[in-house]
Design an enzyme around this catalytic site. Structure first.
Site, short mmCIF file in Angstrom:
data_model
loop_
_atom_site.label_atom_id
_atom_site.label_comp_id
_atom_site.label_asym_id
_atom_site.label_seq_id
_atom_site.Cartn_x
_atom_site.Cartn_y
_atom_site.Cartn_z
N ASP A 190 0.86 -1.18 0.00
CA ASP A 190 0.00 0.00 0.00
C ASP A 190 0.90 1.23 0.00
OD1 ASP A 190 -2.22 1.93 0.66
OD2 ASP A 190 -3.31 0.07 1.03
N HIS A 235 -11.87 -0.15 -8.87
CA HIS A 235 -13.06 0.73 -8.92
C HIS A 235 -12.76 2.16 -8.47
CE1 HIS A 235 -15.05 0.70 -4.64
NE2 HIS A 235 -13.76 0.88 -4.57
C1 LIG Z 1 -10.66 1.52 -1.52
S1 LIG Z 1 -9.20 1.19 -0.59
C2 LIG Z 1 -9.26 -0.58 -0.56
C3 LIG Z 1 -8.55 -1.16 0.63
C4 LIG Z 1 -8.64 -2.68 0.79
N1 LIG Z 1 -8.20 -3.40 -0.38
C5 LIG Z 1 -10.05 -3.08 1.16
O1 LIG Z 1 -10.80 -3.54 0.30
O2 LIG Z 1 -10.43 -2.89 2.32
C6 LIG Z 1 -7.90 1.56 -1.73
C7 LIG Z 1 -6.50 1.34 -1.20
O3 LIG Z 1 -5.54 1.66 -2.23
C8 LIG Z 1 -4.44 2.34 -1.65
N2 LIG Z 1 -3.75 3.15 -2.69
C9 LIG Z 1 -4.22 4.27 -3.30
N3 LIG Z 1 -3.33 4.69 -4.20
C10 LIG Z 1 -2.27 3.83 -4.16
C11 LIG Z 1 -1.05 3.74 -4.88
N4 LIG Z 1 -0.75 4.64 -5.81
N5 LIG Z 1 -0.20 2.73 -4.60
C12 LIG Z 1 -0.52 1.82 -3.63
N6 LIG Z 1 -1.69 1.83 -2.93
C13 LIG Z 1 -2.55 2.84 -3.19
C14 LIG Z 1 -5.10 3.19 -0.57
O4 LIG Z 1 -4.18 3.62 0.41
C15 LIG Z 1 -6.16 2.23 -0.01
O5 LIG Z 1 -5.67 1.45 1.04
#
Ligand SMILES: C[S@@+](CC[C@H](N)C(=O)[O-])C[C@H]1O[C@@H](n2cnc3c(N)ncnc32)[C@H](O)[C@@H]1O
Length: 325
Positions: A190, A235
């Site tokens: 993450d 999404h």
């Molecule tokens: C909608 S959340 C989903 C979290 C988890 N998979 C869940 O379903 O509970 C999106 C995740 O993507 C991570 N994220 C956003 N941009 C990112 C990036 N450029 N690289 C890595 N992670 C990222 C966010 O920090 C967040 O934890």
């Protein structure tokens, strides 16, 4: 009329959670005077809030000026394992709620209501607001926790050595997966700031010795593995970015590896489905979108994957698997 008159409920619920009224009532019956003193609020205004929320079962009004907890308020305690208080906090008030007021601009011009309203996208906003970032991560864990059992029961993830949970936040899903695969290892990947809090969230869990936390950017590089989990990741993004994430994974995945996309899959026709509302929430907040199975498969093809199958689950999610071609 219910949709129109119900407008009061969400911000009222948000205020109750922000004031930690469910926590205060967890200790037993409280008078209005006690609650007003403990929350530093206006007694008459708090009286109206408590009565309104009691009218829909969030609290229980026990006599003229005293209240008790209910099954609903118990769920909204900050220490309830469901984590739902965080979901209320991040969704029903504050910056996300304000963003909905720009939905009409997003519909007129295309784009994301949050970006239009705040002049900054959701990910950058969270990067600058550590407290909201922590609440968001906990809210994500709440949504995962509510569905992970159903997902893991319904879908057989098969054999794998090293699973990578892309955007895995606080590792709720991969942790439960590792519990079921005692010889496998995992990586929760993450953003660096999320990984810092993630390690704290699962320290001491039985799976912890087999899980590594890696910070980075999924548009640049991801760790190697033979099973990639992407739950509620694609999404958050428009097609070009979603394909770019898949291409990054394509360049790290082992030749015999698989990806598992865990998302709400929109029906091809207009039949009722949770995904339609979630799609509007994505337009309002992250700027992403929900997709049909065929739309996911087009992204797979663009990034060098072929679809293997799709497993519906009793939760709102399906599991779409693909392998490299
Ligand atoms: C909608 S959340 C989903 C979290 C988890 N998979 C869940 O379903 O509970 C999106 C995740 O993507 C991570 N994220 C956003 N941009 C990112 C990036 N450029 N690289 C890595 N992670 C990222 C966010 O920090 C967040 O934890």
């Amino acid at each position: 009329m219910e949709a129109i008159m119900g407008v009061w409920l969400r911000p009222s619920l948000w205020v109750a959670v922000r004031l930690k009224l469910p926590d205060l009532l967890a200790g037993g019956r409280r008078t209005l005077d006690q609650l007003a003193a403990e929350t530093s609020t206006d007694r008459a205004a708090l009286f109206r809030l408590l009565n309104a929320l009691s009218s829909v079962g969030v609290f229980k009004r026990v006599d003229d000026r005293a209240y008790e907890s209910t099954a609903i308020s118990e769920l909204l305690r900050s220490d309830n394992p469901s984590g739902l208080a965080n979901l209320v906090d991040i969704s029903l008030g504050g910056e996300n709620y304000l963003a909905w007021s720009s939905l009409i601009d997003a519909i007129r011009a295309g784009g994301c209501a949050f970006d239009i309203h705040h002049g900054v996208n959701w990910v950058d906003y969270l990067r600058d607001h550590a407290d909201r970032h922590a609440t968001f991560a906990a809210a994500m864990t709440a949504t995962t926790r509510a569905s992970e059992q159903a997902v893991l029961d319904a879908h057989d993830f098969g054999q794998f050595e090293l699973a990578v949970d892309i955007g895995g936040s606080h590792a709720s899903l991969i942790g439960r997966l590792l519990d079921r695969h005692p010889s496998a290892r995992g990586v929760v990947f993450d953003l660096p700031e999320t990984v810092a809090t993630s390690r704290v969230a699962w320290a001491g869990e039985p799976f912890a010795p087999r899980l590594q936390a890696v910070g980075g950017d999924f548009f640049n590089a991801v760790p190697e593995g033979d099973l990639y989990l992407l739950k509620m990741i694609l999404h958050d993004w428009q097609d070009a970015e979603a394909a770019a994430i898949l291409k990054t994974i394509r360049s790290s995945i082992r030749p015999d590896g698989r990806i598992a996309i865990i998302e709400t899959i929109l029906p091809n026709d207009g039949s009722p489905h949770t995904g339609w509302g979630l799609d509007m929430a994505m337009m309002a907040t992250t700027g992403g979108r929900e997709r049909t199975r065929a739309e996911h498969e087009r992204l797979f093809a663009e990034a060098g994957f072929e679809a293997i199958g799709c497993t519906p689950t009793p939760s709102m999610y399906s599991v779409l698997e693909a392998r490299p071609v």
